[in-house]
Design a protein around this motif. Structure first.
Motif, PDB file in Angstrom:
ATOM      1  N   LEU A 187      -5.835  -8.597  -5.017  1.00 37.34           N
ATOM      2  CA  LEU A 187      -7.205  -8.162  -4.762  1.00 37.34           C
ATOM      3  C   LEU A 187      -7.919  -7.742  -6.041  1.00 37.34           C
ATOM      4  O   LEU A 187      -7.343  -7.089  -6.912  1.00 37.34           O
ATOM      5  CB  LEU A 187      -7.216  -7.006  -3.760  1.00 37.34           C
ATOM      6  CG  LEU A 187      -6.591  -7.288  -2.388  1.00 37.34           C
ATOM      7  CD1 LEU A 187      -6.745  -6.083  -1.485  1.00 37.34           C
ATOM      8  CD2 LEU A 187      -7.220  -8.522  -1.741  1.00 37.34           C
ATOM      9  N   ARG A 188      -9.206  -8.111  -6.102  1.00 38.70           N
ATOM     10  CA  ARG A 188     -10.052  -7.729  -7.237  1.00 38.70           C
ATOM     11  C   ARG A 188     -11.161  -6.808  -6.750  1.00 38.70           C
ATOM     12  O   ARG A 188     -11.734  -7.011  -5.674  1.00 38.70           O
ATOM     13  CB  ARG A 188     -10.669  -8.967  -7.892  1.00 38.70           C
ATOM     14  CG  ARG A 188      -9.652  -9.975  -8.392  1.00 38.70           C
ATOM     15  CD  ARG A 188     -10.333 -11.224  -8.905  1.00 38.70           C
ATOM     16  NE  ARG A 188     -11.151 -10.951 -10.075  1.00 38.70           N
ATOM     17  CZ  ARG A 188     -12.031 -11.812 -10.567  1.00 38.70           C
ATOM     18  NH1 ARG A 188     -12.236 -12.974  -9.969  1.00 38.70           N
ATOM     19  NH2 ARG A 188     -12.715 -11.522 -11.651  1.00 38.70           N
ATOM     20  N   LEU A 198      -9.751   2.660  -5.649  1.00 39.94           N
ATOM     21  CA  LEU A 198      -9.307   1.412  -5.036  1.00 39.94           C
ATOM     22  C   LEU A 198      -8.447   0.588  -5.997  1.00 39.94           C
ATOM     23  O   LEU A 198      -7.485  -0.062  -5.582  1.00 39.94           O
ATOM     24  CB  LEU A 198     -10.509   0.597  -4.565  1.00 39.94           C
ATOM     25  CG  LEU A 198     -11.384   1.235  -3.479  1.00 39.94           C
ATOM     26  CD1 LEU A 198     -12.510   0.285  -3.087  1.00 39.94           C
ATOM     27  CD2 LEU A 198     -10.566   1.627  -2.261  1.00 39.94           C
ATOM     28  N   ARG A 199      -8.794   0.606  -7.280  1.00 38.33           N
ATOM     29  CA  ARG A 199      -7.994  -0.144  -8.258  1.00 38.33           C
ATOM     30  C   ARG A 199      -6.582   0.436  -8.375  1.00 38.33           C
ATOM     31  O   ARG A 199      -5.620  -0.302  -8.617  1.00 38.33           O
ATOM     32  CB  ARG A 199      -8.697  -0.143  -9.613  1.00 38.33           C
ATOM     33  CG  ARG A 199      -9.945  -1.029  -9.643  1.00 38.33           C
ATOM     34  CD  ARG A 199     -10.551  -1.093 -11.026  1.00 38.33           C
ATOM     35  NE  ARG A 199     -11.757  -1.931 -11.019  1.00 38.33           N
ATOM     36  CZ  ARG A 199     -12.964  -1.493 -11.338  1.00 38.33           C
ATOM     37  NH1 ARG A 199     -13.149  -0.229 -11.707  1.00 38.33           N
ATOM     38  NH2 ARG A 199     -14.007  -2.312 -11.302  1.00 38.33           N
ATOM     39  N   THR A 241      -4.811  -1.132  -5.447  1.00 40.47           N
ATOM     40  CA  THR A 241      -4.671  -2.598  -5.450  1.00 40.47           C
ATOM     41  C   THR A 241      -3.933  -3.119  -6.674  1.00 40.47           C
ATOM     42  O   THR A 241      -3.771  -4.336  -6.820  1.00 40.47           O
ATOM     43  CB  THR A 241      -6.061  -3.266  -5.389  1.00 40.47           C
ATOM     44  OG1 THR A 241      -6.851  -2.810  -6.504  1.00 40.47           O
ATOM     45  CG2 THR A 241      -6.784  -2.923  -4.099  1.00 40.47           C
ATOM     46  N   LYS A 242      -3.490  -2.224  -7.544  1.00 39.97           N
ATOM     47  CA  LYS A 242      -2.780  -2.650  -8.753  1.00 39.97           C
ATOM     48  C   LYS A 242      -1.521  -3.435  -8.365  1.00 39.97           C
ATOM     49  O   LYS A 242      -0.736  -3.010  -7.538  1.00 39.97           O
ATOM     50  CB  LYS A 242      -2.403  -1.428  -9.593  1.00 39.97           C
ATOM     51  CG  LYS A 242      -1.797  -1.770 -10.936  1.00 39.97           C
ATOM     52  CD  LYS A 242      -1.533  -0.516 -11.740  1.00 39.97           C
ATOM     53  CE  LYS A 242      -0.954  -0.858 -13.113  1.00 39.97           C
ATOM     54  NZ  LYS A 242      -0.678   0.368 -13.912  1.00 39.97           N
ATOM     55  N   LEU A 269       0.826  -1.208   0.000  1.00 41.77           N
ATOM     56  CA  LEU A 269       0.000   0.000   0.000  1.00 41.77           C
ATOM     57  C   LEU A 269       0.859   1.256   0.000  1.00 41.77           C
ATOM     58  O   LEU A 269       0.550   2.235  -0.686  1.00 41.77           O
ATOM     59  CB  LEU A 269      -0.938  -0.005   1.215  1.00 41.77           C
ATOM     60  CG  LEU A 269      -2.300  -0.659   1.016  1.00 41.77           C
ATOM     61  CD1 LEU A 269      -3.092  -0.625   2.313  1.00 41.77           C
ATOM     62  CD2 LEU A 269      -3.069   0.038  -0.087  1.00 41.77           C
ATOM     63  N   LEU A 276      -5.471  -7.657   2.388  1.00 37.44           N
ATOM     64  CA  LEU A 276      -4.170  -8.174   1.979  1.00 37.44           C
ATOM     65  C   LEU A 276      -3.631  -9.192   2.990  1.00 37.44           C
ATOM     66  O   LEU A 276      -2.877 -10.099   2.627  1.00 37.44           O
ATOM     67  CB  LEU A 276      -3.167  -7.023   1.818  1.00 37.44           C
ATOM     68  CG  LEU A 276      -3.346  -6.128   0.583  1.00 37.44           C
ATOM     69  CD1 LEU A 276      -2.395  -4.940   0.644  1.00 37.44           C
ATOM     70  CD2 LEU A 276      -3.128  -6.926  -0.703  1.00 37.44           C
ATOM     71  N   ASP A 313     -12.998  -9.588  -4.223  1.00 38.08           N
ATOM     72  CA  ASP A 313     -12.584  -9.202  -2.880  1.00 38.08           C
ATOM     73  C   ASP A 313     -13.375  -7.998  -2.388  1.00 38.08           C
ATOM     74  O   ASP A 313     -13.862  -7.970  -1.256  1.00 38.08           O
ATOM     75  CB  ASP A 313     -11.083  -8.874  -2.874  1.00 38.08           C
ATOM     76  CG  ASP A 313     -10.238 -10.090  -3.181  1.00 38.08           C
ATOM     77  OD1 ASP A 313     -10.024 -10.897  -2.269  1.00 38.08           O
ATOM     78  OD2 ASP A 313      -9.813 -10.240  -4.345  1.00 38.08           O
ATOM     79  N   THR A 340      -1.574  -6.312  -6.829  1.00 40.12           N
ATOM     80  CA  THR A 340      -1.854  -7.199  -5.703  1.00 40.12           C
ATOM     81  C   THR A 340      -2.839  -8.283  -6.149  1.00 40.12           C
ATOM     82  O   THR A 340      -3.316  -8.289  -7.286  1.00 40.12           O
ATOM     83  CB  THR A 340      -2.455  -6.444  -4.511  1.00 40.12           C
ATOM     84  OG1 THR A 340      -3.813  -6.060  -4.818  1.00 40.12           O
ATOM     85  CG2 THR A 340      -1.637  -5.187  -4.200  1.00 40.12           C
ATOM     86  N   ILE A 398      -8.253  -2.246   2.447  1.00 36.06           N
ATOM     87  CA  ILE A 398      -7.321  -3.013   1.620  1.00 36.06           C
ATOM     88  C   ILE A 398      -6.254  -3.676   2.487  1.00 36.06           C
ATOM     89  O   ILE A 398      -5.867  -4.825   2.247  1.00 36.06           O
ATOM     90  CB  ILE A 398      -6.684  -2.088   0.563  1.00 36.06           C
ATOM     91  CG1 ILE A 398      -7.752  -1.603  -0.424  1.00 36.06           C
ATOM     92  CG2 ILE A 398      -5.563  -2.809  -0.180  1.00 36.06           C
ATOM     93  CD1 ILE A 398      -7.266  -0.521  -1.372  1.00 36.06           C
TER      94      ILE A 398
END
Length: 421
Positions: free
Chosen positions: A104-105, A95-96, A99-100, A13, A65, A127, A102, A61
């Motif tokens: 997480l979707r 959020l994307r 989370t790029k 993060l 994670l 997620d 990672t 997030i």
């Protein structure tokens, strides 16, 4: 705290924040993130443009994670509810970015888009699910999503969702969520219903407030023009001509008013577009994208956009019509002076809107400086003429006198038969 590195977030993060050029947390982030990281329910109050998305997004997030495994088909680990399609897309985009790279979707479900595509995407599980309440309930009723695995719930801009009847939707959604769970509620204003909502769905929440409810951002310069209703278009053009290249957001009260105003501006050579409830989701997305890119510099909108536009470059917000709900004025002008920048909010007020102006100033506990005109005497808006009553509606014949005899029934001769000769 002075930077994000000191908040104790996951290394992935911190790297994402650096890539996005986020270095110092805003006051709402500084207060809310440590509490949320420790698992507390959060009741966050702050005006728009102060970074509430990261205030709930970063700890959310961080928690996900740390959780092993992928989501099961048709499930989600976290749910974020927002009142408008634009705000859902804005939250998901933010959020994307974080989370790029990672595991997480992030998925979105909103009205106005293909529900079959949303069903297909949800079939693989996600997620983080960001949704408008109405479309989410449609998917639940179709069996396309199972919310039993949700352990994190975020209610963003909850006060507007209350205005849209959100409380009834929440009563359908909440029982389907997993327990125990962490709930975070964020809002720019705090109506009485919000207190009731927090008591019903939050457990021992930590209250985080960085400004009084109903207060605008400090860097917004406000001004007021008293102008007759027919004189508003000319006053708007006068103001627009002073800074023709600035990004300007113009708010109207009705969908038809927004479209009519936009077409008039385009006819006069202005580079304008409109978004409102009669526009398809694709049209609204394209208009906002063009506005963000500077391809158009005037966007005429109804309150559907008051919570869904996060464009730091908006220089002016013009209230062509004052909103009927005072809180919406705060949300409208919060579209400027974002991310620490300065901005200007201009309001028009006709005689029919004087009472609305008084409600807005009472909420904000200020008097908006008058730039031109004088306050007219308040007049009530014209109501549509009532149809005249039908004089025969409800007419009943007077009963015959008690002493009179009813007329004798005459036997009618069957049609087509003649008496015998």
């Amino acid at each position: 705290m002075f930077d994000f590195d000191m908040l104790g977030l996951a290394p992935a993060l911190n790297e994402a924040l650096k890539r996005a050029n986020f270095t110092q947390p805003t006051p709402i982030q500084n207060q809310a993130i440590p509490l949320a990281l420790n698992g507390h329910d959060i009741l966050g109050l702050a005006q728009t443009g102060t970074g509430k998305t990261l205030a709930f997004g970063l700890p959310l997030i961080d928690h996900l994670l740390a959780q092993p495994g992928k989501p099961d088909p048709k499930t989600a680990k976290a749910l974020i509810l927002a009142p408008t399609r634009e705000l859902v897309n804005q939250i998901a985009d933010s959020l994307r970015t974080l989370t790029k790279g990672t595991k997480l979707r992030v998925a979105t479900v909103v009205g106005g888009q293909s529900i079959n595509k949303q069903i297909m995407f949800l079939s693989r599980g996600t997620d983080i699910l960001v949704a408008t309440p109405g479309r989410l309930i449609d998917l639940m009723e179709r069996g396309a999503v199972n919310l039993g695995a949700v352990r994190h719930l975020v209610l963003d801009e909850a006060d507007q969702m209350l205005d849209l009847g959100f409380i009834h939707a929440l009563r359908k959604i909440a029982p389907a969520l997993g327990t125990p769970r962490q709930t975070m509620l964020f809002s720019a204003t705090m109506p009485k219903q919000m207190e009731e909502l927090s008591r019903a769905y939050l457990t021992n929440p930590q209250r985080v407030q960085v400004s009084p409810p109903g207060k605008a951002a400090d860097k917004i310069t406000q001004s007021l023009h008293f102008v007759s209703k027919p004189g508003k278009p000319a006053k708007l053009r006068e103001i627009l001509s002073k800074d023709v290249d600035a990004l300007t957001l113009v708010f109207t009260r009705t969908k038809h008013g927004a479209e009519r105003l936009m077409k008039g501006l385009v006819a006069d050579g202005y580079n304008a577009a409109s978004i409102h409830g009669n526009k398809s989701q694709g049209q609204r997305d394209r208009a906002i994208k063009a506005f963000r890119a500077g391809d158009i510099n005037i966007l005429v909108a109804t309150d559907v956009a008051a919570r869904g536009i996060d464009i730091p470059g908006v220089a002016y917000v013009i209230n062509f019509d004052l909103p009927e709900v005072p809180d919406n004025y705060v949300h409208r002008i919060g579209r400027t002076a974002r991310a620490g920048r300065e901005g200007e909010a201009i309001a028009f007020c006709s005689a029919e809107e004087v009472d609305l102006l008084r409600q807005i100033q009472k909420l904000m506990k200020i008097e908006i400086p008058v730039a031109s005109g004088a306050m007219p005497e308040a007049v009530q808006p014209e109501k549509p003429a009532r149809r005249p009553k039908n004089p025969r509606r409800g007419f009943k014949p007077k009963p015959a006198d008690a002493g009179s005899k009813p007329a004798a029934n005459k036997r009618r001769r069957p049609r087509g038969r003649r008496p015998a000769a």
